[in-house]
Motif scaffolding. Structure first.
Motif, PDB file in Angstrom:
ATOM      1  N   UNK A 149      92.705  77.994  66.461  1.00  0.00           N
ATOM      2  CA  UNK A 149      91.611  78.090  67.557  1.00  0.00           C
ATOM      3  C   UNK A 149      91.695  77.061  68.619  1.00  0.00           C
ATOM      4  N   UNK A 150      91.443  77.319  69.703  1.00  0.00           N
ATOM      5  CA  UNK A 150      91.860  76.227  71.198  1.00  0.00           C
ATOM      6  C   UNK A 150      90.676  75.332  71.064  1.00  0.00           C
ATOM      7  N   UNK A 151      89.623  75.554  70.913  1.00  0.00           N
ATOM      8  CA  UNK A 151      88.220  74.788  71.093  1.00  0.00           C
ATOM      9  C   UNK A 151      87.308  75.003  70.125  1.00  0.00           C
ATOM     10  N   UNK A 152      86.151  74.249  70.110  1.00  0.00           N
ATOM     11  CA  UNK A 152      85.094  74.432  68.925  1.00  0.00           C
ATOM     12  C   UNK A 152      84.452  75.751  69.102  1.00  0.00           C
ATOM     13  N   UNK A 153      84.385  76.361  70.290  1.00  0.00           N
ATOM     14  CA  UNK A 153      83.780  77.401  70.253  1.00  0.00           C
ATOM     15  C   UNK A 153      84.392  78.666  69.745  1.00  0.00           C
ATOM     16  N   UNK A 154      85.740  78.600  70.036  1.00  0.00           N
ATOM     17  CA  UNK A 154      86.852  79.609  69.357  1.00  0.00           C
ATOM     18  C   UNK A 154      86.673  79.400  68.039  1.00  0.00           C
ATOM     19  N   UNK A 155      86.775  77.952  67.403  1.00  0.00           N
ATOM     20  CA  UNK A 155      86.686  77.900  65.879  1.00  0.00           C
ATOM     21  C   UNK A 155      85.533  78.449  65.337  1.00  0.00           C
ATOM     22  N   UNK A 156      84.589  78.476  65.725  1.00  0.00           N
ATOM     23  CA  UNK A 156      83.260  79.308  65.145  1.00  0.00           C
ATOM     24  C   UNK A 156      83.504  80.791  65.248  1.00  0.00           C
ATOM     25  N   UNK A 157      84.033  81.370  66.143  1.00  0.00           N
ATOM     26  CA  UNK A 157      84.402  82.724  66.255  1.00  0.00           C
ATOM     27  C   UNK A 157      85.517  83.045  65.424  1.00  0.00           C
ATOM     28  N   UNK A 158      86.356  82.089  64.981  1.00  0.00           N
ATOM     29  CA  UNK A 158      87.524  82.349  64.150  1.00  0.00           C
ATOM     30  C   UNK A 158      86.976  82.328  62.725  1.00  0.00           C
ATOM     31  N   UNK A 159      85.848  81.200  62.294  1.00  0.00           N
ATOM     32  CA  UNK A 159      85.200  81.423  61.215  1.00  0.00           C
ATOM     33  C   UNK A 159      84.427  82.724  60.713  1.00  0.00           C
ATOM     34  N   UNK A 160      83.642  83.270  61.616  1.00  0.00           N
ATOM     35  CA  UNK A 160      83.116  84.266  61.529  1.00  0.00           C
ATOM     36  C   UNK A 160      83.977  85.532  61.332  1.00  0.00           C
ATOM     37  N   UNK A 161      84.972  85.576  62.304  1.00  0.00           N
ATOM     38  CA  UNK A 161      85.935  86.772  62.146  1.00  0.00           C
ATOM     39  C   UNK A 161      86.466  86.757  61.003  1.00  0.00           C
ATOM     40  N   UNK A 162      86.847  85.429  60.097  1.00  0.00           N
ATOM     41  CA  UNK A 162      87.604  85.454  59.192  1.00  0.00           C
ATOM     42  C   UNK A 162      86.791  86.012  57.815  1.00  0.00           C
ATOM     43  N   UNK A 163      85.657  85.795  58.001  1.00  0.00           N
ATOM     44  CA  UNK A 163      84.759  86.258  56.847  1.00  0.00           C
ATOM     45  C   UNK A 163      84.592  87.926  56.872  1.00  0.00           C
ATOM     46  N   UNK A 164      84.755  88.333  57.947  1.00  0.00           N
ATOM     47  CA  UNK A 164      84.681  89.887  58.176  1.00  0.00           C
ATOM     48  C   UNK A 164      86.125  90.507  57.769  1.00  0.00           C
ATOM     49  N   UNK A 165      87.324  89.652  57.770  1.00  0.00           N
ATOM     50  CA  UNK A 165      88.747  90.024  57.639  1.00  0.00           C
ATOM     51  C   UNK A 165      88.932  90.191  56.218  1.00  0.00           C
ATOM     52  N   UNK A 166      89.349  91.458  55.835  1.00  0.00           N
ATOM     53  CA  UNK A 166      89.776  91.430  54.511  1.00  0.00           C
ATOM     54  C   UNK A 166      91.251  91.058  54.194  1.00  0.00           C
ATOM     55  N   UNK A 167      91.227  90.021  53.277  1.00  0.00           N
ATOM     56  CA  UNK A 167      92.638  89.221  53.041  1.00  0.00           C
ATOM     57  C   UNK A 167      92.690  87.783  53.134  1.00  0.00           C
ATOM     58  N   UNK A 168      93.728  87.263  52.928  1.00  0.00           N
ATOM     59  CA  UNK A 168      93.860  85.509  53.046  1.00  0.00           C
ATOM     60  C   UNK A 168      93.964  85.467  54.326  1.00  0.00           C
ATOM     61  N   UNK A 169      93.054  84.300  54.918  1.00  0.00           N
ATOM     62  CA  UNK A 169      93.300  83.556  56.013  1.00  0.00           C
ATOM     63  C   UNK A 169      93.532  82.315  56.192  1.00  0.00           C
ATOM     64  N   UNK A 170      94.589  81.879  57.042  1.00  0.00           N
ATOM     65  CA  UNK A 170      94.590  80.336  56.910  1.00  0.00           C
ATOM     66  C   UNK A 170      94.043  79.850  58.497  1.00  0.00           C
ATOM     67  N   UNK A 171      93.164  78.830  58.903  1.00  0.00           N
ATOM     68  CA  UNK A 171      93.206  78.555  60.155  1.00  0.00           C
ATOM     69  C   UNK A 171      93.077  77.112  60.174  1.00  0.00           C
ATOM     70  N   UNK A 172      93.628  76.634  61.315  1.00  0.00           N
ATOM     71  CA  UNK A 172      93.807  75.134  61.422  1.00  0.00           C
ATOM     72  C   UNK A 172      92.827  74.582  62.497  1.00  0.00           C
ATOM     73  N   UNK A 173      92.378  73.366  61.999  1.00  0.00           N
ATOM     74  CA  UNK A 173      91.455  72.531  62.821  1.00  0.00           C
ATOM     75  C   UNK A 173      91.728  71.254  63.214  1.00  0.00           C
ATOM     76  N   UNK A 174      90.928  70.647  64.260  1.00  0.00           N
ATOM     77  CA  UNK A 174      91.352  69.331  64.476  1.00  0.00           C
ATOM     78  C   UNK A 174      90.190  68.298  64.188  1.00  0.00           C
TER      79      UNK A 174
END
Length: 323
Positions: A149-174
């Motif tokens: 994710x590019x910023x904090x707002x998108x990081x929240x969106x990624x977190x929510x989307x990851x929960x809905x996505x079926x399967x392993x997800x890795x996401x990178x934070x700063x």
């Protein structure tokens, strides 16, 4: 494109992307009873603490045992839970890569891995804690979706989307505070890059906080009569081939920018797409086969030539190579 009204202003809001992860977890805790969170003694640093305080029965503190934590998360996932594994990226997926590979990805377990404190902007913690290889070691694994994710707002969106996505997800934070330049209305979809600024002379493709530097670079390039396209390629895998190929075809030159080694990261992924489909002159910007070091985030990004003026120079160079 829906971007901050303070996009190029000095007082633009600055928030670490890890904060967006913490906010997303708390929201998920309320909306989805199957979400659980695991920590390896870094709940405060990774912003998982707020979830633990609000939903203690669904929060598991496993201590400094990242490999065990990944195994526990796999068991929880195979039991129907949606586990979020929280640690520093150097430890997860760094230290527990074997468990991520065999237990999670091979089993296609529904585990979400949040790797915080990634990149040079960890700052004073130095080389041992600056994950500069995590995108490469993650995207090579079958079945694993990789997002930056590019910023904090998108990081929240990624977190929510990851929960809905079926399967392993890795996401990178700063760790560091970085500009919040998107809004709640800025589009986000796993696997779909976002064109933040259109252009015809060169495409700047970035991920993470350096997408903002790409926008700053495009603004400077416009003063020189160069019209740059800026793309937020937040999903490294599966990468958005269509948007990348179109950008190369329509602008004829590409610059990639990432807070990661130049080998195996976003630049490598983009080069794989273009090499097979639309070869054009390309510059890959990142850390050139070096470990990081201690310093303030901005100082390190300047030393390793990852700021807007460096992107401007790279864009000018790659344009000269166009036929």
């Amino acid at each position: 494109m829906n971007l901050s009204s303070k996009l190029f202003q000095k007082d633009i809001e600055q928030v670490p992307t890890r904060n967006g992860y913490g906010e997303g977890l708390v929201e998920l805790g309320q909306s989805n009873p199957n979400v659980v969170v695991l920590s390896a003694d870094l709940a405060e640093s990774t912003r998982a603490k707020a979830f633990g305080e609000k939903y203690p029965e669904r929060f598991f503190e496993l201590g400094v045992a990242e490999q065990n934590m990944m195994g526990v998360a796999t068991g929880l996932a195979l039991s129907g839970k949606i586990p979020f594994v929280s640690s520093y990226a150097t430890f997860s997926p760094g230290r527990n890569w074997d468990q991520l590979r065999v237990s999670v990805c091979y089993s296609e377990a529904n585990v979400k891995v949040a790797g915080s404190h990634a990149g040079l902007s960890v700052g004073p913690d130095g080389a041992t804690h600056q994950a500069l290889e995590d995108i490469a070691i993650a995207r090579v694994l079958p079945n694993l979706t990789v997002i930056v994710p590019c910023d904090a707002i998108e990081a929240k969106k990624v977190t929510l989307a990851a929960a809905k996505h079926q399967g392993p997800v890795y996401f990178r934070l700063g760790r560091a505070e970085t500009p919040v330049f998107t809004t709640i209305d800025t589009p986000f979809e796993i696997g779909k890059a976002v064109i933040l600024k259109d252009g015809t002379d060169v495409s700047i493709i970035g991920c993470g906080q350096l997408v903002y530097e790409g926008l700053l670079a495009a603004e400077e390039l416009s003063k020189k009569g160069i019209n740059a396209r800026v793309i937020n390629c937040h999903t490294i895998k599966p990468i958005d081939k269509e948007t990348i190929i179109a950008a190369a075809r329509e602008t004829g030159a590409v610059v990639t920018i990432e807070e990661h080694q130049i080998h195996g990261g976003l630049g490598g992924a983009v080069a794989e797409v273009l090499g097979a489909n639309m070869p054009v002159p390309m510059e890959i910007m990142g850390v050139s086969d070096h470990f990081g070091e201690s310093g303030e985030p901005r100082q390190l990004l300047e030393k390793y030539h990852l700021l807007a003026p460096d992107i401007v120079r790279a864009a000018e160079q790659v344009i000269k190579r166009k036929k």
